[in-house]
Design an enzyme around this catalytic site. Structure first.
Site, mmCIF file in Angstrom:
data_model
loop_
_atom_site.group_PDB
_atom_site.id
_atom_site.type_symbol
_atom_site.label_atom_id
_atom_site.label_comp_id
_atom_site.label_asym_id
_atom_site.label_seq_id
_atom_site.Cartn_x
_atom_site.Cartn_y
_atom_site.Cartn_z
ATOM 1 N N TYR A 55 45.326 -3.376 54.268
ATOM 2 C CA TYR A 55 44.603 -2.118 54.141
ATOM 3 C C TYR A 55 43.813 -1.859 55.427
ATOM 4 O O TYR A 55 42.864 -2.590 55.734
ATOM 5 C CB TYR A 55 43.645 -2.150 52.959
ATOM 6 C CG TYR A 55 44.296 -2.294 51.603
ATOM 7 C CD1 TYR A 55 45.637 -1.990 51.408
ATOM 8 C CD2 TYR A 55 43.570 -2.744 50.512
ATOM 9 C CE1 TYR A 55 46.229 -2.128 50.156
ATOM 10 C CE2 TYR A 55 44.147 -2.870 49.255
ATOM 11 C CZ TYR A 55 45.480 -2.571 49.092
ATOM 12 O OH TYR A 55 46.060 -2.712 47.850
ATOM 13 N N SER A 213 45.742 1.661 40.701
ATOM 14 C CA SER A 213 45.899 3.113 40.581
ATOM 15 C C SER A 213 45.706 3.591 39.141
ATOM 16 O O SER A 213 46.501 4.372 38.623
ATOM 17 C CB SER A 213 47.271 3.557 41.099
ATOM 18 O OG SER A 213 47.288 4.947 41.369
ATOM 19 N N PRO A 214 44.625 3.149 38.477
ATOM 20 C CA PRO A 214 44.410 3.550 37.079
ATOM 21 C C PRO A 214 44.092 5.034 36.931
ATOM 22 O O PRO A 214 44.155 5.567 35.824
ATOM 23 C CB PRO A 214 43.231 2.678 36.645
ATOM 24 C CG PRO A 214 42.469 2.445 37.911
ATOM 25 C CD PRO A 214 43.532 2.289 38.974
ATOM 26 N N LEU A 215 43.761 5.685 38.051
ATOM 27 C CA LEU A 215 43.507 7.125 38.030
ATOM 28 C C LEU A 215 44.626 7.902 38.711
ATOM 29 O O LEU A 215 44.437 9.044 39.140
ATOM 30 C CB LEU A 215 42.154 7.431 38.686
ATOM 31 C CG LEU A 215 40.940 6.836 37.968
ATOM 32 C CD1 LEU A 215 39.659 7.140 38.716
ATOM 33 C CD2 LEU A 215 40.853 7.344 36.530
ATOM 34 N N GLY A 218 44.051 9.295 42.065
ATOM 35 C CA GLY A 218 43.067 10.368 42.009
ATOM 36 C C GLY A 218 43.468 11.545 41.148
ATOM 37 O O GLY A 218 42.624 12.369 40.782
ATOM 38 N N PHE A 219 44.757 11.663 40.799
ATOM 39 C CA PHE A 219 45.203 12.819 40.021
ATOM 40 C C PHE A 219 44.479 12.917 38.684
ATOM 41 O O PHE A 219 44.117 14.012 38.236
ATOM 42 C CB PHE A 219 46.716 12.747 39.777
ATOM 43 C CG PHE A 219 47.213 13.822 38.847
ATOM 44 C CD1 PHE A 219 47.477 15.094 39.322
ATOM 45 C CD2 PHE A 219 47.377 13.573 37.490
ATOM 46 C CE1 PHE A 219 47.901 16.089 38.459
ATOM 47 C CE2 PHE A 219 47.806 14.559 36.622
ATOM 48 C CZ PHE A 219 48.064 15.827 37.115
#
Length: 326
Positions: A55, A213-215, A218-219
């Protein structure tokens, strides 16, 4: 913050995914703002911090995490990953992905594993990594061989717990036979179901699930109408202008339900995910302290069975347009 157990490692139910704090992810960001975000996460109880040597440039994200946890190392579960930031001169192998760039280059050769870990320890400015993942399976190396090299790190005290990321049920089983795996990290959210075989295998083996990526990049915050310049999500088919508009329309019932419950869409998405399994934890990321605190507050939410049924009904009619990374 409520806690959960991954294998035999206790962590907050909601941690913090630090990837968003490095340049080139969601556009540019300076280290002052990034460190403020990390401090907000730690202060609010999100003390399971997830990073990777890949990252940002030259270990940027790990070095950022290292600075943020200085003086409070004992309260933080530090997790990081290896296999994508390949040393110069070493070969790499293709791992196909669904984003526009088509592939990631991986090298999880056992002979490199110790060097990866030692580099991460320097970047993090710590003497031990709490949870160490192989970032992606290497198509050219049996995963049990990578796991064997990782096990030596536990034996020598450089790493406390082993993890795997983005693997299949069969790969998890093969690695776990070499050395107990504490956690498997895979994408899981309202718009990306977890693989049923992987979940069943993790439950059978006593391995925790860390949902990245539980969201939905960001969506699922319900706020993404367009992407700015330098945003890596331009590579994601689900965020193309046409797909994003259609997906936002389909997601409207979930946003409406969140409003009815007095929650943000992000809080509802995180709480829903925590209700899917008692050994799943999430690692949402954000650059905004207020949003970070809102996200972490979702760990205290209990959703009524009727609410969960309404969500499932809405999701069953939610056909997402466009692929994800894997």
């Amino acid at each position: 913050m409520k806690t959960r157990v991954l294998g035999n490692l206790e962590v907050p139910a909601i941690g913090f995914g630090a990837m968003v704090l490095s340049p080139g992810v969601y556009g540019e960001i300076d280290d002052t703002r990034a460190e403020a975000a990390l401090k907000a996460a730690l202060d609010a109880g999100g003390t399971h911090v997830d990073s990777s040597d890949a990252y940002g440039p030259d270990g940027h994200n790990e070095r950022l995490v290292g600075r943020a946890i200085k003086g409070r190392r004992d309260e933080v579960v530090v997790a990081t990953k290896f296999g994508l930031a390949i040393p110069e001169g070493e070969p790499s192998r293709s791992h196909p992905v669904g984003y526009a760039f088509g592939e990631l280059r991986v090298n999880a050769d056992p002979r490199l594993v110790r060097g990866y870990a030692e580099r991460s320890l320097r970047n993090l400015d710590t003497d031990v990594i709490d949870l160490y993942y192989a970032h992606y399976p290497d198509p050219g190396v049996p995963i049990e061989e990578t796991a064997g090299a990782m096990a030596e790190l536990v034996r020598d005290g450089l790493v406390r717990h082993l993890g795997l990321s983005n693997v299949s049920a069969a790969q998890l089983r093969a690695a776990h036979a070499v050395h107990p795996v504490t956690a498997v990290q895979n994408e899981w959210s309202m718009w990306r179901p977890v693989d049923a075989d992987l979940l069943a295998t993790a439950r059978e083996l006593g391995v925790g699930i860390v949902a990245w990526s539980p969201l939905g990049n960001g969506f699922l915050t319900g706020t993404v109408q367009a992407l700015g310049e330098g945003d890596f999500r331009h590579n994601a088919p689900r965020f193309s202008a046409e797909n994003l508009a259609g997906n936002n329309d389909r997601y409207a019932p979930i946003r409406t339900l969140a409003t009815h419950l007095g929650l943000t869409p992000a809080q509802l998405a995180l709480a829903w995910l925590l209700h899917q399994d008692e050994h799943v934890v999430t690692i949402p990321g954000s650059r905004t302290p207020a949003h970070i605190e809102e996200n972490l507050a979702a760990a205290d939410l209990t959703l009524h069975p009727d609410t969960l049924a309404r969500i499932d009904e809405a999701l069953n009619g939610f056909e997402v347009s466009g692929g994800t990374l894997l």
